[in-house]
Structure formats: structure tokens, C-alpha cells
Design a protein around this motif. Structure first.
Motif, PDB file in Angstrom:
ATOM      1  N   PRO A 127      -1.490   1.974 -11.289  1.00  0.00           N
ATOM      2  CA  PRO A 127      -1.510   0.746 -10.472  1.00  0.00           C
ATOM      3  C   PRO A 127      -0.420  -0.224 -10.903  1.00  0.00           C
ATOM      4  O   PRO A 127      -0.035  -0.261 -12.075  1.00  0.00           O
ATOM      5  N   ASP A 128       0.057  -1.003  -9.961  1.00  0.00           N
ATOM      6  CA  ASP A 128       1.156  -1.924 -10.235  1.00  0.00           C
ATOM      7  C   ASP A 128       0.674  -3.246 -10.827  1.00  0.00           C
ATOM      8  O   ASP A 128       1.432  -3.929 -11.502  1.00  0.00           O
ATOM      9  N   PHE A 129      -0.585  -3.616 -10.607  1.00  0.00           N
ATOM     10  CA  PHE A 129      -1.034  -4.954 -10.990  1.00  0.00           C
ATOM     11  C   PHE A 129      -1.317  -5.087 -12.482  1.00  0.00           C
ATOM     12  O   PHE A 129      -1.539  -6.187 -12.980  1.00  0.00           O
ATOM     13  N   ASP A 130      -1.311  -3.971 -13.226  1.00  0.00           N
ATOM     14  CA  ASP A 130      -1.642  -4.033 -14.645  1.00  0.00           C
ATOM     15  C   ASP A 130      -0.823  -2.989 -15.396  1.00  0.00           C
ATOM     16  O   ASP A 130      -0.760  -1.831 -14.982  1.00  0.00           O
ATOM     17  N   ARG A 131      -0.236  -3.360 -16.508  1.00  0.00           N
ATOM     18  CA  ARG A 131       0.678  -2.454 -17.201  1.00  0.00           C
ATOM     19  C   ARG A 131      -0.038  -1.487 -18.152  1.00  0.00           C
ATOM     20  O   ARG A 131       0.582  -0.561 -18.673  1.00  0.00           O
ATOM     21  N   GLN A 186       0.818  -1.206   0.000  1.00  0.00           N
ATOM     22  CA  GLN A 186       0.000   0.000   0.000  1.00  0.00           C
ATOM     23  C   GLN A 186       0.859   1.266   0.000  1.00  0.00           C
ATOM     24  O   GLN A 186       0.517   2.266  -0.643  1.00  0.00           O
ATOM     25  N   ALA A 187       1.999   1.205   0.688  1.00  0.00           N
ATOM     26  CA  ALA A 187       2.869   2.379   0.773  1.00  0.00           C
ATOM     27  C   ALA A 187       3.453   2.766  -0.583  1.00  0.00           C
ATOM     28  O   ALA A 187       3.769   3.934  -0.829  1.00  0.00           O
ATOM     29  N   LEU A 188       3.592   1.790  -1.480  1.00  0.00           N
ATOM     30  CA  LEU A 188       4.148   2.076  -2.803  1.00  0.00           C
ATOM     31  C   LEU A 188       3.245   2.977  -3.634  1.00  0.00           C
ATOM     32  O   LEU A 188       3.674   3.515  -4.662  1.00  0.00           O
ATOM     33  N   ASN A 189       1.998   3.158  -3.199  1.00  0.00           N
ATOM     34  CA  ASN A 189       1.105   4.078  -3.896  1.00  0.00           C
ATOM     35  C   ASN A 189       1.455   5.533  -3.634  1.00  0.00           C
ATOM     36  O   ASN A 189       1.013   6.422  -4.367  1.00  0.00           O
ATOM     37  N   ARG A 190       2.269   5.765  -2.573  1.00  0.00           N
ATOM     38  CA  ARG A 190       2.590   7.154  -2.242  1.00  0.00           C
ATOM     39  C   ARG A 190       4.088   7.406  -2.057  1.00  0.00           C
ATOM     40  O   ARG A 190       4.511   8.570  -1.982  1.00  0.00           O
ATOM     41  N   LEU A 191       4.871   6.333  -1.968  1.00  0.00           N
ATOM     42  CA  LEU A 191       6.306   6.476  -1.725  1.00  0.00           C
ATOM     43  C   LEU A 191       7.110   5.748  -2.784  1.00  0.00           C
ATOM     44  O   LEU A 191       6.607   4.843  -3.459  1.00  0.00           O
ATOM     45  N   THR A 192       8.380   6.125  -2.924  1.00  0.00           N
ATOM     46  CA  THR A 192       9.279   5.360  -3.784  1.00  0.00           C
ATOM     47  C   THR A 192       9.610   4.046  -3.076  1.00  0.00           C
ATOM     48  O   THR A 192       9.443   3.940  -1.847  1.00  0.00           O
ATOM     49  N   PRO A 193      10.076   3.016  -3.801  1.00  0.00           N
ATOM     50  CA  PRO A 193      10.435   1.756  -3.141  1.00  0.00           C
ATOM     51  C   PRO A 193      11.413   1.928  -1.989  1.00  0.00           C
ATOM     52  O   PRO A 193      11.242   1.324  -0.928  1.00  0.00           O
ATOM     53  N   VAL A 194      12.436   2.750  -2.182  1.00  0.00           N
ATOM     54  CA  VAL A 194      13.438   2.944  -1.125  1.00  0.00           C
ATOM     55  C   VAL A 194      12.807   3.607   0.096  1.00  0.00           C
ATOM     56  O   VAL A 194      13.045   3.190   1.247  1.00  0.00           O
TER      57      VAL A 194
END
Length: 476
Positions: free
Chosen positions: A414-418, A173-181
Motif C-alpha cells: 500500500p502507498d499510504f504507509d511505508r 486506485q489504478a496504481l494498485n495494478r499499473l505503473t504510474p506511467v
């Protein structure tokens, strides 16, 4: 920071995450990989030991024999029927590589793996094939060692995404607002590269793997080149022509002493070979995440959808009849979604409904050959400031003919679909008691949609029938 679940440890230290993943989540994988990697091709007894390790697992045995008969591994095309024959014909290191890859896939992929796990596995497999083909010759004894070093360079992230720890969902969920790092620092208290380093050491995955993931400066040209390829594949998330890819391509071309044009040709050829290999492993679902070939491979089997005016009229008549009778909301919604898919020629359609939280919509129905992942992964959370939540906040309906214009381009995809957020789409919000209780979303996936305005006009006719049904039910 979210606390660790079953282990009860603070995850801020590498040893805590490494211990949790090794002992709680993946103990069988850890033991099996350690056992196989401790074997070395130094005697007849070691060959027998490798065969015995494989034969203890019936699924692994059949997978090794099956893969030993594929073009990727068996250049002689001679039939292999036993593990012993496979080792003698194809080679000790090759069978060891097949066993490691098979164990990794079998243990990581459960019944419904997260889309981010599939994406990471696609990167790992792709990097492994690129490294194997670019850095070694077919007769090289280090060919499979290089493959495994690149494959296991993502082991920390792969293990994390199959974890049941509470941090997994929180990080997702955090990846929706933050970078991976940023998300790793805030949610996990540790970065994936450190988890990888810890697992590689604890599971004894080999000196080359350990050096590749160490992050330390190196005098080894091979280690340096493997790292370059891993970085290149990570950067090629959106294709080979992206801005992030350019410096990696330039540096790798210099390392290999070839032109960038020749390197580009090799990269594309190896990507196609990766797609064939993952299909051999039964991993068709990760092909869309392989740059270039993912879209090509799916398009090969893509049915071409076009509007059917006669069918549109027939479905609209059916809907009118259903509304005259006592409305059955589920039947009407199913008919609307099917009509949009088949009669309007929309390749992908989803119906999302509000859950008990009043802030999250989940997929109730998804149609289309490219919408498989939607059934389990398509959700819209009003609490997120992303592309899909923006749709839910803009009733009653809309046509997004250019998702990259100023009204949409700044929203996170969204990450689940390109394709969501990258291709034109249309949506309708279903309202009851002044709140949006459902959303119908449709797009073309890989297919270019002609007459978009006409399709949207018909789309509105269909979704209005669903809205009328809601009004009638409310007035009872």
C-alpha cells in the motif's frame, strides 16, 4: 478514460488539465505565484511590491516572519519582526522563496490531504534542499532560484493530488495494478510532466523552472544538475542504498567532481536539513517520506512497546465478564484492540470493518503513534490483487513473520504507509454468516518485535474473544 468533472473537457490535452487546475482547483495559488514571480529585484519599488503582496495575506505574513527567524534562513540570528526588515536582512530572493513555498503548502494541503500528496510534497521539498545545497554556495544569488526550480518541478503532480476531479480517485486506485506511467496514460490521457510544463508556462513561474521541466536537451550545466538531483530524490524512495539510486549517485558525483562517498555524506546531511526545514514549515507529517531521516526522526519519539503479562490477564478477564453479560460488540472490539496495543505491546493496531459495498473494509479504530494516517487512509479492497486484500482472503488469522517470502513478496504494497508489507505483522478475520465482516491488523511499525510467536499466540486469544462475541450476537 474517466471524463473531466466540473470543467466538462476531455483531459487528454495539456491545456484542458492546466486550465482546470488553474481556474477550478487552484485559482488563488495560480494568481499569487504568478504575481510574486513577475516581481524582480531591480529597484526599491519592487521590494515594496513584494512586501505589499505578502502583507495582503495575514497568514502568509506571519509565516514569512516566523520562517525568517529560523536557522535555515536566518544565519545572522538577528530577530526579524516585520516583512520589510526580513527583506532587507535576509534578502529579496530568500523572502520570495519563503513566500512561494508557504503559498504552495497552504493551498495544497487541506484538512485531510492524500498520502500520495504528502509523499510528492516530501520529494519536492527534499529535491529543493538538495539542489540548493549541492549546486550553490551560501553567497550565491541563484541559491533560492535553484531551490524554487527544484521545488516547482513537481507542481503538476502536486496540483493533481489536491484535485477533486473524478480522475484523482480513479488514478489512485489504478496504481494498485499499473505503473504510474501506465495509469497516467489510461486514466488521465496525459502524463504529469506535461501538466507541469503547462502550469509553469501559464503561471509564469520563471525561466529556470521552465527549462528544468521542459525535458529538452540543454547546454546549461545548472539545469542538467538540477534534473539529476530531482531524478536521484525520486529514485531514493526506499532509501539511499536502493538499486535505482546507484546510477544517479554515480552521474551526480561526476557532475559535481566529488567522490561517491563524499556525495553520500552530503546527501544524508542535506536530508537531515530537509527534515528540519519541513518541521519549521509545520509539515512533520511528511518527514517519514524523507529517505533515511524519516525513520530516524520518528524513532526518536517512539515509545518502546513490550508485552505486559499482568495487563493481558486483566484485559482478558474484562472481556470474559463482558461476554457473560449481554454482549456490546463495539465495547468488546474496542477492548480487544486496546488490549492488543497496550497489553501485548503491539505498537500499531487497526480494526477495519466492512462497508455497505461488501467488498471494502475501512478503518474504524487505529491505535499507536505511527498509525495517524491509518484513520483516514487504511482501506482494504477485495477487488484489488494486493498485499492487504490477500490478507482479507486468508481467514481466520495469520502471522506474517517474513513479508518478503514467496507467499507475499509479489503482492503490491500500500502507498499510504511505508511499513505495511515490509515488517512482520499479524491479523485476524472476524466472521459472521460465513463472511469476513471485520479485520484486526497489528504490526510493529519501526520497532523490532521480539518473541513474535508468543505475541501472536496472545493476539489469537484476544481476537477469539471478539469472534465469540459475534457468535453470541448471531445466536440471539
Amino acid at each position: 478514460m474517466v471524463r473531466m468533472g466540473p470543467s466538462g473537457h476531455d483531459p487528454g490535452h495539456p491545456k484542458d488539465w492546466v486550465g482546470y487546475l488553474s481556474q477550478i482547483e487552484l485559482p488563488v495559488l495560480a494568481q499569487s505565484l504568478r504575481e510574486i514571480n513577475e516581481l524582480t529585484e531591480c529597484s526599491t519599488s519592487s521590494i515594496q511590491e513584494l512586501a505589499e503582496v505578502i502583507l495582503r495575506d495575514a497568514d502568509l505574513t506571519s509565516q514569512v516572519i516566523r520562517l525568517s527567524n529560523t536557522v535555515f534562513y536566518n544565519l545572522s540570528h538577528r530577530q526579524v519582526n516585520t516583512v520589510s526588515r526580513a527583506i532587507s536582512l535576509i534578502g529579496y530572493e530568500t523572502i520570495k522563496s519563503i513566500a512561494i513555498s508557504s503559498l504552495l503548502i497552504e493551498n495544497l494541503l487541506g484538512k485531510s490531504p492524500r498520502e500520495r500528496l504528502l509523499k510528492t510534497l516530501a520529494k519536492a521539498m527534499h529535491a529543493a534542499v538538495q539542489a540548493r545545497n549541492l549546486l550553490t554556495k551560501p553567497e550565491s544569488k541563484r541559491r533560492e532560484e535553484v531551490f524554487i526550480a527544484a521545488l516547482l518541478s513537481h507542481i503538476g503532480e502536486l496540483a493533481f493530488w489536491c484535485s477533486r476531479a473524478p480522475q484523482t480517485e480513479a488514478y489512485d486506485q489504478a496504481l494498485n495494478r499499473l505503473t504510474p506511467v501506465q495509469a497516467q496514460d489510461q486514466i488521465l490521457g496525459i502524463r504529469f510532466n506535461l501538466i507541469t510544463q503547462g502550469l509553469v508556462r501559464k503561471w509564469k513561474l520563471g525561466s529556470l523552472v521552465e527549462e528544468v521541466v521542459s525535458g529538452r536537451s540543454t547546454d546549461s550545466d545548472l539545469v542538467h544538475a538540477i534534473r539529476q538531483i530531482i531524478g536521484l530524490v525520486d529514485a531514493a524512495d526506499q532509501g539511499w542504498q536502493g538499486q535505482k539510486v546507484a546510477p544517479y549517485r554515480k552521474n551526480l558525483a561526476l557532475t559535481l567532481d566529488i567522490t561517491e562517498q563524499d556525495l553520500g555524506t552530503k546527501l544524508e546531511k542535506n536530508a537531515e536539513e530537509t527534515a528540519k526545514l519541513v518541521r519549521d514549515y509545520g509539515l512533520d507529517k511528511i518527514i517519514p517520506h524523507i529517505p533515511g531521516v524519516g525513520m530516524k526522526a520518528s524513532a526518536t519519539n517512539l515509545h518502546h512497546y513490550e508485552p505486559n503479562p499482568e495487563l493481558q490477564l486483566a484485559v482478558l478477564r474484562d472481556l470474559s465478564d463482558l461476554l457473560v453479560e449481554k454482549p456490546n460488540l463495539n465495547l468488546i472490539l474496542q477492548t480487544v484492540v486496546e488490549g492488543i496495543h497496550r497489553a501485548l505491546g503491539m505498537p500499531r493496531v487497526a480494526l477495519l470493518t466492512l462497508t455497505g459495498t461488501d467488498s471494502t473494509y475501512v478503518s474504524k479504530l487505529a491505535l499507536g503513534p505511527q498509525a495517524e494516517s491509518w484513520r483516514e487512509n487504511f482501506t482494504i479492497s477485495l477487488g484489488n490483487d494486493d498485499y492487504l486484500s490477500a490478507i482479507a482472503k486468508r481467514p481466520p488469522n495469520g502471522l506474517i513473520d517474513n513479508p518478503k517470502d514467496k507467499n507475499w513478496r509479489l503482492y503490491k504494497r500500500p502507498d499510504f504507509d511505508r511499513w505495511i508489507g515490509e515488517v512482520p505483522a499479524m491479523y485476524a478475520c472476524l466472521v459472521a454468516s460465513r463472511r469476513v465482516i471485520g479485520i484486526i491488523y497489528a504490526d510493529g511499525g519501526e520497532q523490532y518485535l521480539r518473541n513474535l510467536e508468543d505475541r501472536f499466540s496472545a493476539f489469537c486469544h484476544f481476537t477469539q474473544q471478539a469472534q465469540l462475541a459475534l457468535y453470541q450476537i448471531q445466536e440471539r
